[in-house]
Design a protein around this motif. Structure first.
Motif, PDB file in Angstrom:
ATOM      1  N   GLY A 220       0.789  -1.231   0.000  1.00  9.85           N
ATOM      2  CA  GLY A 220       0.000   0.000   0.000  1.00  9.85           C
ATOM      3  C   GLY A 220       0.815   1.271   0.000  1.00  9.85           C
ATOM      4  N   GLN A 221       2.125   1.160   0.180  1.00 12.01           N
ATOM      5  CA  GLN A 221       2.979   2.354   0.254  1.00 12.01           C
ATOM      6  C   GLN A 221       3.176   2.965  -1.135  1.00 12.01           C
ATOM      7  N   ILE A 222       3.186   4.286  -1.202  1.00 10.21           N
ATOM      8  CA  ILE A 222       3.456   4.998  -2.451  1.00 10.21           C
ATOM      9  C   ILE A 222       4.948   5.318  -2.511  1.00 10.21           C
ATOM     10  N   VAL A 223       5.572   4.969  -3.615  1.00  9.54           N
ATOM     11  CA  VAL A 223       7.001   5.219  -3.773  1.00  9.54           C
ATOM     12  C   VAL A 223       7.242   6.083  -5.009  1.00  9.54           C
ATOM     13  N   ARG A 224       8.393   6.698  -5.033  1.00  9.91           N
ATOM     14  CA  ARG A 224       8.809   7.493  -6.190  1.00  9.91           C
ATOM     15  C   ARG A 224      10.025   6.846  -6.830  1.00  9.91           C
ATOM     16  N   ARG A 225      10.253   7.191  -8.098  1.00 13.22           N
ATOM     17  CA  ARG A 225      11.431   6.679  -8.793  1.00 13.22           C
ATOM     18  C   ARG A 225      12.688   7.046  -7.995  1.00 13.22           C
ATOM     19  N   GLY A 226      13.540   6.045  -7.742  1.00 14.19           N
ATOM     20  CA  GLY A 226      14.784   6.286  -7.030  1.00 14.19           C
ATOM     21  C   GLY A 226      14.738   5.992  -5.544  1.00 14.19           C
ATOM     22  N   ASP A 227      13.536   5.715  -4.997  1.00 16.34           N
ATOM     23  CA  ASP A 227      13.440   5.369  -3.578  1.00 16.34           C
ATOM     24  C   ASP A 227      14.085   3.998  -3.324  1.00 16.34           C
ATOM     25  N   VAL A 228      14.768   3.876  -2.187  1.00 16.72           N
ATOM     26  CA  VAL A 228      15.330   2.572  -1.795  1.00 16.72           C
ATOM     27  C   VAL A 228      14.186   1.716  -1.258  1.00 16.72           C
ATOM     28  N   ILE A 229      13.900   0.606  -1.942  1.00 15.86           N
ATOM     29  CA  ILE A 229      12.761  -0.236  -1.536  1.00 15.86           C
ATOM     30  C   ILE A 229      13.210  -1.542  -0.877  1.00 15.86           C
ATOM     31  N   GLY A 230      14.489  -1.916  -1.053  1.00 14.03           N
ATOM     32  CA  GLY A 230      14.957  -3.160  -0.470  1.00 14.03           C
ATOM     33  C   GLY A 230      16.457  -3.321  -0.654  1.00 14.03           C
ATOM     34  N   PHE A 231      16.921  -4.553  -0.330  1.00 13.62           N
ATOM     35  CA  PHE A 231      18.363  -4.826  -0.385  1.00 13.62           C
ATOM     36  C   PHE A 231      18.604  -6.207  -0.993  1.00 13.62           C
ATOM     37  N   ILE A 232      19.615  -6.281  -1.834  1.00 15.19           N
ATOM     38  CA  ILE A 232      19.906  -7.533  -2.524  1.00 15.19           C
ATOM     39  C   ILE A 232      20.249  -8.636  -1.527  1.00 15.19           C
ATOM     40  N   GLY A 233      19.776  -9.842  -1.856  1.00 14.54           N
ATOM     41  CA  GLY A 233      20.061 -10.998  -1.024  1.00 14.54           C
ATOM     42  C   GLY A 233      20.021 -12.266  -1.857  1.00 14.54           C
ATOM     43  N   SER A 234      19.727 -13.399  -1.183  1.00 14.01           N
ATOM     44  CA  SER A 234      19.695 -14.697  -1.875  1.00 14.01           C
ATOM     45  C   SER A 234      18.563 -15.543  -1.322  1.00 14.01           C
ATOM     46  N   SER A 235      17.450 -14.879  -0.976  1.00 10.35           N
ATOM     47  CA  SER A 235      16.312 -15.606  -0.413  1.00 10.35           C
ATOM     48  C   SER A 235      15.589 -16.372  -1.514  1.00 10.35           C
ATOM     49  N   GLY A 236      14.878 -17.449  -1.103  1.00  6.61           N
ATOM     50  CA  GLY A 236      14.131 -18.230  -2.071  1.00  6.61           C
ATOM     51  C   GLY A 236      15.025 -19.160  -2.870  1.00  6.61           C
ATOM     52  N   ARG A 237      14.618 -19.441  -4.082  1.00  6.40           N
ATOM     53  CA  ARG A 237      15.340 -20.379  -4.966  1.00  6.40           C
ATOM     54  C   ARG A 237      16.461 -19.606  -5.669  1.00  6.40           C
ATOM     55  N   SER A 238      17.622 -19.577  -5.066  1.00  8.32           N
ATOM     56  CA  SER A 238      18.713 -18.737  -5.542  1.00  8.32           C
ATOM     57  C   SER A 238      20.051 -19.434  -5.315  1.00  8.32           C
ATOM     58  N   THR A 239      20.991 -19.184  -6.233  1.00  6.59           N
ATOM     59  CA  THR A 239      22.331 -19.783  -6.115  1.00  6.59           C
ATOM     60  C   THR A 239      23.337 -18.819  -5.501  1.00  6.59           C
ATOM     61  N   GLY A 240      22.920 -17.588  -5.236  1.00  4.78           N
ATOM     62  CA  GLY A 240      23.834 -16.606  -4.674  1.00  4.78           C
ATOM     63  C   GLY A 240      23.170 -15.248  -4.647  1.00  4.78           C
ATOM     64  N   PRO A 241      23.785 -14.281  -3.981  1.00  6.05           N
ATOM     65  CA  PRO A 241      23.164 -12.946  -3.870  1.00  6.05           C
ATOM     66  C   PRO A 241      23.000 -12.269  -5.226  1.00  6.05           C
ATOM     67  N   HIS A 242      21.775 -11.932  -5.547  1.00  5.77           N
ATOM     68  CA  HIS A 242      21.480 -11.230  -6.796  1.00  5.77           C
ATOM     69  C   HIS A 242      20.060 -10.674  -6.726  1.00  5.77           C
ATOM     70  N   LEU A 243      19.738  -9.807  -7.654  1.00  6.93           N
ATOM     71  CA  LEU A 243      18.372  -9.285  -7.776  1.00  6.93           C
ATOM     72  C   LEU A 243      17.747  -9.848  -9.041  1.00  6.93           C
ATOM     73  N   HIS A 244      16.587 -10.457  -8.882  1.00  6.97           N
ATOM     74  CA  HIS A 244      15.783 -10.821 -10.048  1.00  6.97           C
ATOM     75  C   HIS A 244      14.805  -9.672 -10.280  1.00  6.97           C
ATOM     76  N   TYR A 245      14.883  -9.057 -11.476  1.00  9.28           N
ATOM     77  CA  TYR A 245      14.105  -7.853 -11.770  1.00  9.28           C
ATOM     78  C   TYR A 245      13.249  -8.076 -13.002  1.00  9.28           C
ATOM     79  N   GLU A 246      11.947  -7.819 -12.860  1.00 11.35           N
ATOM     80  CA  GLU A 246      11.016  -7.964 -13.977  1.00 11.35           C
ATOM     81  C   GLU A 246      10.296  -6.649 -14.258  1.00 11.35           C
ATOM     82  N   VAL A 247      10.001  -6.425 -15.545  1.00 14.57           N
ATOM     83  CA  VAL A 247       9.109  -5.336 -15.959  1.00 14.57           C
ATOM     84  C   VAL A 247       7.936  -5.994 -16.680  1.00 14.57           C
TER      85      VAL A 247
END
Length: 266
Positions: A220-247
């Protein structure tokens, strides 16, 4: 004869004074007309500048130019019908009539430009809102592209599968940024995606940020372009720290690389 002579003398003085007054009035009128001509000329020059800026703005807003026939809206009649012009010489009366027509034409032009600027403002405001809703920056400032959009071999089972986003490898804790303004529709643990944030931006656009170590926003939070929304990690089905990014556009995955408009290379 004395009375007649005196009457003639007095009449001469009277008419001489009358002629002087009329001449003075005409001189004053000529001066006023000259000043009005100068002011009309200055106003016309200023309107010409506004018209050129209007054309440029319409080109920028992808709107058609105002037709020249519309710009040259006809005017007729004269305001001076309400005035008594019997004492004016023909040249002054003609000049005054021309100025009436010029002022009417300028008034019509100003009204037209005001309507045009209202249309331009509404169009540009819509385009501004749409631009702010389109993902256009990299979701991270650090890291490298470790997996592209499209078909690839799954890192876990080696099968050929379709990758709906891009993977950006970076150290745990690296900042993740909202790539456009919008509303967080969820921020939660999401199975194989691990800690995941989804933002809806409007105009059919949405973005997904997965495998985070921590989240910096909530549903429900409103964000603007450039806001820090999170931090890279390796949670879930992952082989190492990375960001999976979709548009996503109308819920269909599109290549995120095409929505990174900065000089940063991934």
């Amino acid at each position: 004869m004395t009375i007649y002579g005196s009457a003639q003398y007095l009449a001469g003085i009277y008419y001489e004074e009358k002629i002087k007054a009329i001449t003075a009035d005409n001189d004053d009128l000529t001066s006023v007309l000259s000043e009005m001509r100068t002011r009309i000329s200055t106003l016309q020059n200023q309107i010409d500048v506004i018209v050129e800026k209007d054309k440029a703005l319409r080109l920028y807003a992808n709107l058609p130019e105002i037709d020249q026939d519309i710009r040259k809206m006809g005017v007729g009649g004269r305001v001076t019908e309400d005035f008594n012009l019997d004492n004016l010489d023909p040249e002054d009366e003609s000049a005054l009539e021309k100025m009436d027509l010029n002022l009417k034409a300028l008034s019509q032009t100003i009204k037209l430009e005001l309507m045009s600027y209202e249309t331009l403002f509404e169009t540009l405001q819509t385009q501004k809102d749409r631009f702010e809703s389109i993902p256009s920056i990299s979701p991270t400032k650090l890291g490298y592209l470790s997996s592209r959009f499209g078909y690839r071999l799954d890192p876990f089972n080696g099968e050929r599968t379709f990758h709906h986003g891009i993977d950006i490898a970076a150290s745990t804790g690296t900042h993740v940024y909202a790539t456009a303004g919008g509303k967080v529709v969820y921020a939660r643990y999401n199975g194989g995606y691990g800690y995941t944030i989804k933002i809806e931006h409007g105009y059919g656009f949405a973005t997904i940020y997965a495998h985070l170590s921590r989240m910096n926003v909530q549903k429900g939070q409103i964000v603007r372009r450039g806001d820090v929304i999170g931090f890279i990690g390796s949670s879930g089905r992952s082989t190492g720290p990375h960001l999976h990014y979709e548009v996503r556009y109308h819920n269909n995955p599109v290549n995120p690389i095409e929505y990174i408009w900065t000089d940063a290379s991934l």
